[in-house]
Motif scaffolding. Structure first.
Motif, PDB file in Angstrom:
ATOM      1  N   UNK A  74       0.825  -1.216   0.000  1.00  0.00           N
ATOM      2  CA  UNK A  74       0.000   0.000   0.000  1.00  0.00           C
ATOM      3  C   UNK A  74       0.855   1.260   0.000  1.00  0.00           C
ATOM      4  N   UNK A  75       2.176   1.107   0.089  1.00  0.00           N
ATOM      5  CA  UNK A  75       3.000   2.313   0.206  1.00  0.00           C
ATOM      6  C   UNK A  75       4.041   2.385  -0.907  1.00  0.00           C
ATOM      7  N   UNK A  76       4.329   3.613  -1.327  1.00  0.00           N
ATOM      8  CA  UNK A  76       5.399   3.855  -2.307  1.00  0.00           C
ATOM      9  C   UNK A  76       6.262   4.982  -1.753  1.00  0.00           C
ATOM     10  N   UNK A  77       7.543   4.934  -2.099  1.00  0.00           N
ATOM     11  CA  UNK A  77       8.443   5.933  -1.530  1.00  0.00           C
ATOM     12  C   UNK A  77       9.204   6.666  -2.635  1.00  0.00           C
ATOM     13  N   UNK A  78       9.398   7.950  -2.447  1.00  0.00           N
ATOM     14  CA  UNK A  78      10.262   8.732  -3.341  1.00  0.00           C
ATOM     15  C   UNK A  78      11.471   9.167  -2.539  1.00  0.00           C
ATOM     16  N   UNK A  79      12.662   8.749  -2.969  1.00  0.00           N
ATOM     17  CA  UNK A  79      13.906   9.184  -2.317  1.00  0.00           C
ATOM     18  C   UNK A  79      14.480  10.350  -3.112  1.00  0.00           C
ATOM     19  N   UNK A  80      14.944  11.377  -2.412  1.00  0.00           N
ATOM     20  CA  UNK A  80      15.578  12.522  -3.087  1.00  0.00           C
ATOM     21  C   UNK A  80      17.044  12.563  -2.689  1.00  0.00           C
ATOM     22  N   UNK A  81      17.922  12.487  -3.695  1.00  0.00           N
ATOM     23  CA  UNK A  81      19.357  12.397  -3.438  1.00  0.00           C
ATOM     24  C   UNK A  81      19.989  13.753  -3.718  1.00  0.00           C
ATOM     25  N   UNK A  82      20.772  14.274  -2.755  1.00  0.00           N
ATOM     26  CA  UNK A  82      21.400  15.583  -2.981  1.00  0.00           C
ATOM     27  C   UNK A  82      22.724  15.445  -3.738  1.00  0.00           C
ATOM     28  N   UNK A  83      23.377  16.587  -3.987  1.00  0.00           N
ATOM     29  CA  UNK A  83      24.578  16.523  -4.845  1.00  0.00           C
ATOM     30  C   UNK A  83      25.740  15.823  -4.161  1.00  0.00           C
ATOM     31  N   UNK A  87      20.845  10.664   0.818  1.00  0.00           N
ATOM     32  CA  UNK A  87      19.388  10.782   0.766  1.00  0.00           C
ATOM     33  C   UNK A  87      19.020  12.038   1.545  1.00  0.00           C
ATOM     34  N   UNK A  88      18.645  13.088   0.803  1.00  0.00           N
ATOM     35  CA  UNK A  88      18.338  14.374   1.458  1.00  0.00           C
ATOM     36  C   UNK A  88      16.972  14.314   2.118  1.00  0.00           C
ATOM     37  N   UNK A  89      16.152  13.399   1.673  1.00  0.00           N
ATOM     38  CA  UNK A  89      14.828  13.238   2.266  1.00  0.00           C
ATOM     39  C   UNK A  89      14.042  12.231   1.468  1.00  0.00           C
ATOM     40  N   UNK A  90      12.954  11.769   2.026  1.00  0.00           N
ATOM     41  CA  UNK A  90      12.041  10.936   1.236  1.00  0.00           C
ATOM     42  C   UNK A  90      10.603  11.177   1.643  1.00  0.00           C
ATOM     43  N   UNK A  91       9.725  10.821   0.714  1.00  0.00           N
ATOM     44  CA  UNK A  91       8.295  10.953   0.987  1.00  0.00           C
ATOM     45  C   UNK A  91       7.679   9.587   0.777  1.00  0.00           C
ATOM     46  N   UNK A  92       6.937   9.154   1.761  1.00  0.00           N
ATOM     47  CA  UNK A  92       6.219   7.888   1.624  1.00  0.00           C
ATOM     48  C   UNK A  92       4.764   8.243   1.348  1.00  0.00           C
ATOM     49  N   UNK A  93       4.183   7.586   0.351  1.00  0.00           N
ATOM     50  CA  UNK A  93       2.777   7.902   0.028  1.00  0.00           C
ATOM     51  C   UNK A  93       1.936   6.636   0.045  1.00  0.00           C
ATOM     52  N   UNK A 211       5.702  -1.506   1.789  1.00  0.00           N
ATOM     53  CA  UNK A 211       6.156  -0.760   0.610  1.00  0.00           C
ATOM     54  C   UNK A 211       6.190  -1.690  -0.594  1.00  0.00           C
ATOM     55  N   UNK A 212       5.724  -1.189  -1.698  1.00  0.00           N
ATOM     56  CA  UNK A 212       5.705  -2.016  -2.899  1.00  0.00           C
ATOM     57  C   UNK A 212       6.711  -1.528  -3.944  1.00  0.00           C
ATOM     58  N   UNK A 213       6.926  -0.208  -3.969  1.00  0.00           N
ATOM     59  CA  UNK A 213       7.900   0.318  -4.933  1.00  0.00           C
ATOM     60  C   UNK A 213       8.450   1.654  -4.446  1.00  0.00           C
ATOM     61  N   UNK A 214       9.544   2.043  -5.083  1.00  0.00           N
ATOM     62  CA  UNK A 214      10.167   3.323  -4.746  1.00  0.00           C
ATOM     63  C   UNK A 214      10.786   3.918  -6.007  1.00  0.00           C
ATOM     64  N   UNK A 215      10.908   5.241  -6.014  1.00  0.00           N
ATOM     65  CA  UNK A 215      11.638   5.904  -7.097  1.00  0.00           C
ATOM     66  C   UNK A 215      12.734   6.750  -6.460  1.00  0.00           C
TER      67      UNK A 215
END
Ligand SMILES: Cc1cc2nc3c(=O)[nH]c(=O)nc-3n(C[C@H](O)[C@H](O)[C@H](O)COP(=O)(O)OP(=O)(O)OC[C@H]3O[C@@H](n4cnc5c(N)ncnc54)[C@H](O)[C@@H]3O)c2cc1C
Length: 464
Positions: A74-83, A87-93, A211-215
């Motif tokens: 039921x959950x998907x995650x977006x990881x944000x990678x800084x320079x 991992x600068x942060x992530x959002x789980x939806x 979690x089922x997937x992440x980007x």
């Protein structure tokens, strides 16, 4: 000569669904597969979207007993990678309140291995009465007066039918030999390398939960997807052929060498199982999908979704539509290109037709954002993180922090605003084109303006 009503090349999701539909309509149907069994030649796994369950009753029969790799979440995650590569942060939806199809509130994707899913689907076609011939490579088409009349296998055996459906995937022999398409343009086809990792099922459940997937979004590689199965996961990325400046593996290895990623591999006790590389068509709009006696479906016809290339659903849907159109054409005795153009009429009326209505805008925004990482992710990730994470700095008074964050966000506007004007506005305008008149009704907007101006706060005196 072997005579059939319908010949289908390929026993992937498109071919099997076409074969099942045709057999159920009473057509003498054969479908050919070059692999020893369906699913042997495909990317090892995939995520199935809820539209499949909505459209096809057989999907309700897909259970973990039949498909042990199955994992829904039921959950998907977006990881944000800084320079710096952190991992600068992530959002789980999770599915939101506006989701209208009820089962889609319980899971986002159902992830399966193709070596289990494809044979399962092909068996449904066989049970319906279609003949499956595996370990058979089709190498040519039989043609007469510009009409496709059948196929030739690698041993030289000929098989005849009034209609041939090309369900032979991205590098389609049927498309080429029928003259419908010589080859894809470089900006119509992506190459997608991916690692398949094994991980113990209990580790995946304990650590990833539901979690089922992440980007993974970064300026250092094109957006990279992660899909979790029962006993492992995929990490892959893709881009159009004209967008790679280095070997795609260089970028994929950047993902799995992130410090955070290595930690994830360690705690999941993950082991690489296979490295794969496949092609996938990714178009603004499908074209040349049919000719005299021939229809192209699934990847062969360029049907993956223009935004995120979901391909199984369009493959099964176009396969099923093509067989219905072929059955009508065969019974009327007219299998000409004009008669088979009903295929285009039909898929355009479906949910994939609606996606392709905004195909150009969806394609362009995807190309500009995750697939042009150096140009856009360099500002998108820090801008987004400033909004999401900036407030967690407690070293300054909060009002000052808000002013600092606003000032930083403002500094990105010279790059962000042109992007929004060029890619976001056209997409929004396309999606809401039927409502634009109502939304932009000057007569209704004008009286609101003075009230809005009134609401602008005035500067107050400092507290004593
Ligand atoms: C790495 C990767 C990940 C993906 N992930 C997802 C996902 O998560 N969800 C999703 O919905 N989609 C996903 N897709 C897209 C999806 O895999 C395809 O859109 C889908 O498989 C298309 O189905 P198809 O039946 O048209 O073609 P295919 O699945 O490619 O099937 C074609 C079949 O035809 C056979 N064949 C080919 N040529 C011949 C011949 N000459 N003679 C006999 N047989 C032949 C092949 O062996 C194959 O079995 C992904 C694609 C890739 C590359």
């Amino acid at each position: 000569m072997n005579q059939y009503d319908l010949i289908i090349v390929g026993a992937g999701p498109a071919g099997s669904m076409a074969a099942k539909t045709a057999a159920e309509l009473g057509l003498k149907t054969i479908f050919f597969e070059r692999g020893r069994k369906p699913g042997e030649k495909n990317s090892s796994g995939c995520g199935l979207g809820p539209r499949l369950w909505r459209e096809f009753d057989i999907m309700k029969e897909l259970t973990p007993e039949k498909c042990p790799s199955m994992r829904a979440g039921t959950a998907a995650r977006n990881y944000f990678i800084n320079k710096e590569g952190e991992v600068a942060g992530y959002i789980m939806t999770r599915p939101t309140e506006s989701v209208s199809y009820k089962p889609a509130r319980d899971w986002i994707t159902m992830n399966v291995y193709r070596s289990e899913f494809d044979p399962w689907l092909a068996q449904h076609a066989v049970d319906a009465g279609a003949e499956l011939k595996s370990s058979t490579l089709i190498v040519d088409l039989l043609k007469e007066n510009g009409h496709v009349k059948g196929v030739v296998d690698e041993k030289g055996n000929k098989h005849e039918a009034p209609v041939v459906i090309g369900a032979d995937g991205v590098i389609s022999m049927v498309a080429k030999q029928s003259g419908l398409r010589t080859k894809w343009e470089l900006d119509q086809i992506t190459v997608v390398p991916q690692y398949d990792f094994y991980a113990p099922p209990d580790k995946i459940d304990d650590i990833m939960g539901d979690e089922t997937l992440a980007v993974w979004w970064s300026a250092q590689f094109p957006a990279s997807y992660q899909v979790f199965f029962h006993d492992g996961f995929h990490q892959g990325l893709g881009n159009w052929l004209n967008k790679w400046d280095k070997n795609p593996l260089f970028y994929l290895n950047r993902v799995i060498n992130l410090k955070y990623y290595k930690r994830l591999l360690k705690i999941l006790e993950a082991k690489p199982r296979e490295l794969q590389s496949h092609c996938l068509p990714w178009l603004k709009y499908p074209y040349n999908t049919h000719g005299n006696g021939v229809i192209l479906v699934g990847d062969a016809g360029g049907f993956p979704c223009p935004l995120e290339a979901e391909g199984i659903y369009p493959a099964m849907l176009t396969g099923s539509i093509a067989s219905k159109v072929a059955a009508d054409a065969i019974s009327s005795g007219d299998v000409s290109k004009k008669a088979l153009s009903k295929f285009d009429d039909a898929w355009k009326k479906t949910s994939i037709g609606e996606d392709f209505e905004a195909g150009e805008e969806l394609y362009e925004i995807w190309k500009a954002l995750p697939f042009s990482p150096e140009e856009t992710m360099t500002w998108f990730v820090p801008l987004f993180m400033e909004i999401m994470g900036g407030i967690y700095d407690w070293s300054e008074p909060h009002p000052k922090r808000v002013r600092q964050i606003a000032s930083k966000i403002k500094s990105y506007m010279p790059v962000a605003l042109p992007f929004i004007m060029k890619y976001v506005f056209p997409l929004v305008a396309k999606i809401f084109e039927n409502d634009l008149d109502k939304m932009m009704d000057g007569a209704k907007l004008a009286p609101m303006l003075p009230r809005l101006i009134e609401m602008i706060p005035k500067k107050r005196k400092r507290r004593k």
